[in-house]
Scaffold this motif. Structure first.
Motif, PDB file in Angstrom:
ATOM      1  N   MET A 169     -10.003  37.144  20.480  1.00 26.70           N
ATOM      2  CA  MET A 169      -9.209  36.949  19.266  1.00 26.70           C
ATOM      3  C   MET A 169      -7.993  37.860  19.282  1.00 26.70           C
ATOM      4  SD  MET A 169     -12.020  36.963  16.194  1.00 26.70           S
ATOM      5  CE  MET A 169     -13.608  36.138  16.348  1.00 26.70           C
ATOM      6  N   THR A 170      -6.942  37.391  18.629  1.00 29.08           N
ATOM      7  CA  THR A 170      -5.776  38.229  18.401  1.00 29.08           C
ATOM      8  C   THR A 170      -5.082  37.739  17.151  1.00 29.08           C
ATOM      9  OG1 THR A 170      -3.850  39.269  19.467  1.00 29.08           O
ATOM     10  CG2 THR A 170      -4.124  36.891  19.764  1.00 29.08           C
ATOM     11  N   GLY A 171      -4.003  38.396  16.769  1.00 30.00           N
ATOM     12  CA  GLY A 171      -3.270  37.996  15.579  1.00 30.00           C
ATOM     13  C   GLY A 171      -2.683  36.604  15.722  1.00 30.00           C
ATOM     14  N   GLU A 172      -2.464  35.957  14.586  1.00 36.53           N
ATOM     15  CA  GLU A 172      -2.008  34.570  14.588  1.00 36.53           C
ATOM     16  C   GLU A 172      -0.707  34.383  15.357  1.00 36.53           C
ATOM     17  OE1 GLU A 172      -2.750  31.246  11.238  1.00 36.53           O
ATOM     18  OE2 GLU A 172      -1.436  32.894  10.644  1.00 36.53           O
ATOM     19  N   GLN A 173       0.187  35.362  15.263  1.00 34.66           N
ATOM     20  CA  GLN A 173       1.486  35.273  15.941  1.00 34.66           C
ATOM     21  C   GLN A 173       1.563  36.167  17.182  1.00 34.66           C
ATOM     22  OE1 GLN A 173       3.560  32.971  14.795  1.00 34.66           O
ATOM     23  NE2 GLN A 173       2.122  32.574  13.110  1.00 34.66           N
ATOM     24  N   SER A 174       0.441  36.739  17.572  1.00 34.24           N
ATOM     25  CA  SER A 174       0.439  37.704  18.675  1.00 34.24           C
ATOM     26  C   SER A 174       0.481  37.024  20.037  1.00 34.24           C
ATOM     27  CB  SER A 174      -0.809  38.579  18.591  1.00 34.24           C
ATOM     28  OG  SER A 174      -0.929  39.405  19.735  1.00 34.24           O
ATOM     29  N   ALA A 175       1.154  37.682  20.976  1.00 32.64           N
ATOM     30  CA  ALA A 175       1.162  37.233  22.366  1.00 32.64           C
ATOM     31  C   ALA A 175       0.570  38.311  23.266  1.00 32.64           C
ATOM     32  CB  ALA A 175       2.582  36.891  22.806  1.00 32.64           C
ATOM     33  N   ALA A 176      -0.285  39.158  22.682  1.00 29.79           N
ATOM     34  CA  ALA A 176      -0.858  40.274  23.440  1.00 29.79           C
ATOM     35  C   ALA A 176      -1.629  39.807  24.663  1.00 29.79           C
ATOM     36  CB  ALA A 176      -1.770  41.109  22.534  1.00 29.79           C
ATOM     37  N   LEU A 206      -8.289  39.991  36.316  1.00 35.33           N
ATOM     38  CA  LEU A 206      -7.224  40.209  35.353  1.00 35.33           C
ATOM     39  C   LEU A 206      -7.157  41.692  34.991  1.00 35.33           C
ATOM     40  CD1 LEU A 206      -7.804  37.156  32.964  1.00 35.33           C
ATOM     41  CD2 LEU A 206      -5.912  37.470  34.576  1.00 35.33           C
ATOM     42  N   ARG A 207      -5.955  42.260  35.054  1.00 34.78           N
ATOM     43  CA  ARG A 207      -5.793  43.676  34.734  1.00 34.78           C
ATOM     44  C   ARG A 207      -5.862  43.877  33.220  1.00 34.78           C
ATOM     45  NH1 ARG A 207      -0.983  45.876  35.787  1.00 34.78           N
ATOM     46  NH2 ARG A 207       0.079  43.852  35.762  1.00 34.78           N
ATOM     47  N   TRP A 208      -6.409  45.003  32.801  1.00 35.58           N
ATOM     48  CA  TRP A 208      -6.570  45.287  31.380  1.00 35.58           C
ATOM     49  C   TRP A 208      -6.407  46.783  31.131  1.00 35.58           C
ATOM     50  CZ3 TRP A 208     -10.484  48.751  30.385  1.00 35.58           C
ATOM     51  CH2 TRP A 208     -11.423  48.926  31.433  1.00 35.58           C
ATOM     52  N   ARG A 209      -6.185  47.124  29.859  1.00 37.07           N
ATOM     53  CA  ARG A 209      -6.143  48.522  29.444  1.00 37.07           C
ATOM     54  C   ARG A 209      -6.706  48.620  28.024  1.00 37.07           C
ATOM     55  NH1 ARG A 209      -2.028  49.659  25.802  1.00 37.07           N
ATOM     56  NH2 ARG A 209      -0.465  48.008  25.539  1.00 37.07           N
ATOM     57  N   VAL A 210      -7.223  49.765  27.685  1.00 34.91           N
ATOM     58  CA  VAL A 210      -7.752  49.977  26.338  1.00 34.91           C
ATOM     59  C   VAL A 210      -6.612  50.419  25.429  1.00 34.91           C
ATOM     60  CG1 VAL A 210      -9.339  51.298  24.896  1.00 34.91           C
ATOM     61  CG2 VAL A 210     -10.050  50.537  27.180  1.00 34.91           C
ATOM     62  N   ALA A 211      -6.348  49.635  24.391  1.00 34.05           N
ATOM     63  CA  ALA A 211      -5.292  49.955  23.428  1.00 34.05           C
ATOM     64  C   ALA A 211      -5.855  50.506  22.127  1.00 34.05           C
ATOM     65  CB  ALA A 211      -4.456  48.707  23.135  1.00 34.05           C
ATOM     66  N   ALA A 223      -5.843  46.229  14.899  1.00 32.65           N
ATOM     67  CA  ALA A 223      -5.084  46.190  16.155  1.00 32.65           C
ATOM     68  C   ALA A 223      -4.697  44.766  16.519  1.00 32.65           C
ATOM     69  CB  ALA A 223      -5.907  46.830  17.279  1.00 32.65           C
ATOM     70  N   ALA A 224      -5.601  43.815  16.258  1.00 28.86           N
ATOM     71  CA  ALA A 224      -5.313  42.413  16.550  1.00 28.86           C
ATOM     72  C   ALA A 224      -4.253  41.855  15.605  1.00 28.86           C
ATOM     73  CB  ALA A 224      -6.593  41.589  16.460  1.00 28.86           C
ATOM     74  N   MET A 228      -1.123  44.325  18.591  1.00 26.28           N
ATOM     75  CA  MET A 228      -1.247  45.392  19.579  1.00 26.28           C
ATOM     76  C   MET A 228      -2.227  45.057  20.690  1.00 26.28           C
ATOM     77  SD  MET A 228      -1.581  48.676  17.037  1.00 26.28           S
ATOM     78  CE  MET A 228      -2.298  49.623  18.398  1.00 26.28           C
ATOM     79  N   ALA A 229      -3.203  44.182  20.379  1.00 20.83           N
ATOM     80  CA  ALA A 229      -4.297  44.016  21.336  1.00 20.83           C
ATOM     81  C   ALA A 229      -5.027  42.707  21.118  1.00 20.83           C
ATOM     82  CB  ALA A 229      -5.278  45.182  21.204  1.00 20.83           C
ATOM     83  N   VAL A 230      -5.848  42.396  22.112  1.00 18.92           N
ATOM     84  CA  VAL A 230      -6.827  41.308  22.041  1.00 18.92           C
ATOM     85  C   VAL A 230      -8.182  41.965  21.826  1.00 18.92           C
ATOM     86  CG1 VAL A 230      -7.960  39.466  23.345  1.00 18.92           C
ATOM     87  CG2 VAL A 230      -5.494  39.844  23.591  1.00 18.92           C
ATOM     88  N   THR A 231      -9.024  41.371  20.994  1.00 14.47           N
ATOM     89  CA  THR A 231     -10.355  41.919  20.798  1.00 14.47           C
ATOM     90  C   THR A 231     -11.405  40.847  21.054  1.00 14.47           C
ATOM     91  OG1 THR A 231     -11.742  43.234  19.306  1.00 14.47           O
ATOM     92  CG2 THR A 231     -10.544  41.386  18.320  1.00 14.47           C
ATOM     93  N   VAL A 232     -12.658  41.266  21.129  1.00 19.66           N
ATOM     94  CA  VAL A 232     -13.787  40.354  21.344  1.00 19.66           C
ATOM     95  C   VAL A 232     -14.758  40.516  20.180  1.00 19.66           C
ATOM     96  CG1 VAL A 232     -15.799  39.852  22.772  1.00 19.66           C
ATOM     97  CG2 VAL A 232     -13.612  40.322  23.844  1.00 19.66           C
ATOM     98  N   LEU A 233     -15.004  39.405  19.484  1.00 19.01           N
ATOM     99  CA  LEU A 233     -15.950  39.405  18.366  1.00 19.01           C
ATOM    100  C   LEU A 233     -16.736  38.100  18.397  1.00 19.01           C
ATOM    101  CD1 LEU A 233     -13.615  40.705  15.498  1.00 19.01           C
ATOM    102  CD2 LEU A 233     -15.429  42.004  16.633  1.00 19.01           C
ATOM    103  N   GLY A 234     -17.772  38.015  17.579  1.00 18.49           N
ATOM    104  CA  GLY A 234     -18.479  36.755  17.428  1.00 18.49           C
ATOM    105  C   GLY A 234     -17.596  35.761  16.698  1.00 18.49           C
ATOM    106  N   ARG A 235     -17.775  34.476  16.994  1.00 16.91           N
ATOM    107  CA  ARG A 235     -16.919  33.455  16.393  1.00 16.91           C
ATOM    108  C   ARG A 235     -17.000  33.452  14.871  1.00 16.91           C
ATOM    109  NH1 ARG A 235     -17.639  28.674  19.628  1.00 16.91           N
ATOM    110  NH2 ARG A 235     -15.653  29.037  20.683  1.00 16.91           N
ATOM    111  N   SER A 236     -18.131  33.859  14.301  1.00 17.43           N
ATOM    112  CA  SER A 236     -18.265  33.871  12.849  1.00 17.43           C
ATOM    113  C   SER A 236     -17.321  34.867  12.192  1.00 17.43           C
ATOM    114  CB  SER A 236     -19.707  34.205  12.451  1.00 17.43           C
ATOM    115  OG  SER A 236     -20.052  35.512  12.870  1.00 17.43           O
ATOM    116  N   ALA A 237     -16.748  35.797  12.977  1.00 15.75           N
ATOM    117  CA  ALA A 237     -15.832  36.802  12.434  1.00 15.75           C
ATOM    118  C   ALA A 237     -14.372  36.364  12.494  1.00 15.75           C
ATOM    119  CB  ALA A 237     -16.007  38.124  13.185  1.00 15.75           C
ATOM    120  N   LEU A 238     -14.117  35.125  12.888  1.00 12.36           N
ATOM    121  CA  LEU A 238     -12.749  34.626  12.954  1.00 12.36           C
ATOM    122  C   LEU A 238     -12.237  34.396  11.536  1.00 12.36           C
ATOM    123  CD1 LEU A 238     -10.547  33.739  14.976  1.00 12.36           C
ATOM    124  CD2 LEU A 238     -11.455  31.423  14.817  1.00 12.36           C
TER     125      LEU A 238
END
Length: 299
Positions: A169-176, A206-211, A223-224, A228-238
């Motif tokens: 997940m990330t922000g609606e307009q994010s290109a992170a 794929l290269r990654w870094r902790v933001a 952050a999402a 600033m970042a992409v995060t990982v959550l359960g789909r119910s948290a969208l």
């Protein structure tokens, strides 16, 4: 005359979908997955033998038969909840400590706890939000009566009550997600959400870094939201203002995780048993979904 039997959960889902106009929001409110809500509506149409919705476009509109079913569903559900409330034993009282990560407290439990409070008005639930690993220790020591947690690799015991699909997940307009290395907002080390995110990216080269590192889902979402970042959550948290990133946008699919329900050996009160059984009932796995492909996007 062949009599049919309608599941109360189907009627509750129907009412919520009509009220919210969204399967996504209904799933969040009822603490279930989008596929489970979709399956319930499909099953309701099968049982009644009537088309309840006009399926043109993304907006669900009731048919005439659907309006009739909705009217009766509201009456049935009101009487059902009144009956449960009356039977729910005014005699059962006490305090129960429920531990769970804030992710589940925010997105899965509100509707269940609301119904539980109506059914057991004399039971006081104290909510203790913490990460899964310390919570398992607390429930085994008896400091927490019941715990709903994410299964980690070293966990033993507990009852599997649900599987949750992990998504990027990330922000609606994010290109992170297009940045390299990919900036990630993660839970602290030792959490399986974090482990799966990193392992999946490593396997895809794929290269990654902790933001961002946060023990709270609020920090990950912030952050999402900020891009600033992409995060990982359960789909119910969208939630609104966030979007799911799929494989079409370059990120590999993530696995499902299991949710475990623990009950302390010392939690022998009727109040603790009532809450445990309520959670197990409403969160339990829907085996009907196994192996079936169900459309989930509407709303």
């Amino acid at each position: 005359m062949n009599l049919i039997s309608l599941d109360i959960r189907m009627l509750r889902s129907l009412i919520s979908v009509v009220e919210t106009g969204s399967i996504t929001e209904t799933a969040r409110r009822l603490g279930r997955t989008q596929p489970a809500i979709t399956l319930q509506l499909q099953r309701l149409e099968e049982l009644t033998g009537k088309q309840l919705f006009l399926h043109g476009g993304r907006r669900l509109t009731l048919t005439e038969d659907g309006t009739t079913v909705l009217t009766y569903a509201k009456s049935i559900l009101r009487l059902h909840d009144e009956l449960i409330s009356q039977l729910a034993s005014q005699e059962i009282e006490g305090q129960v400590v429920l531990g769970t990560p804030d992710l589940y407290a925010a997105f899965m439990l509100p509707s269940i706890l609301s119904v539980f409070r109506k059914s057991f008005p004399r039971v006081q639930v104290e909510l203790n939000c913490a990460l899964s690993t310390p919570l398992v220790g607390l429930v085994k020591r008896g400091d927490v009566d019941i715990a709903l947690v994410t299964r980690m690799n070293d966990f033993t015991g507990g009852q599997v009550v649900r599987r949750e699909q992990l998504v990027w997940m990330t922000g609606e307009q994010s290109a992170a997600h297009q940045e390299r290395p990919i900036p990630l907002a993660l839970l602290p080390p030792g959490n399986i959400y974090r482990d799966y995110a990193i392992d999946t990216l490593e396997r895809a080269n794929l290269r990654w870094r902790v933001a961002c590192v946060s023990e709270s889902v609020g920090g990950l979402q912030a952050a999402a939201f900020a891009g600033m970042a992409v995060t990982v959550l359960g789909r119910s948290a969208l939630v609104p203002a966030m979007r799911e990133i799929g494989s079409s946008e370059g990120l590999p699919p993530l696995p499902k995780i299991e949710l475990l329900l623990y009950k302390s050996s010392g939690a022998t009160s009727k109040a603790a048993t009532a809450l445990h059984d309520y959670l197990a009932h409403y969160l339990r796995l829907d085996e009907e979904l196994s192996g079936r492909g169900i459309p989930i996007e509407l709303g």
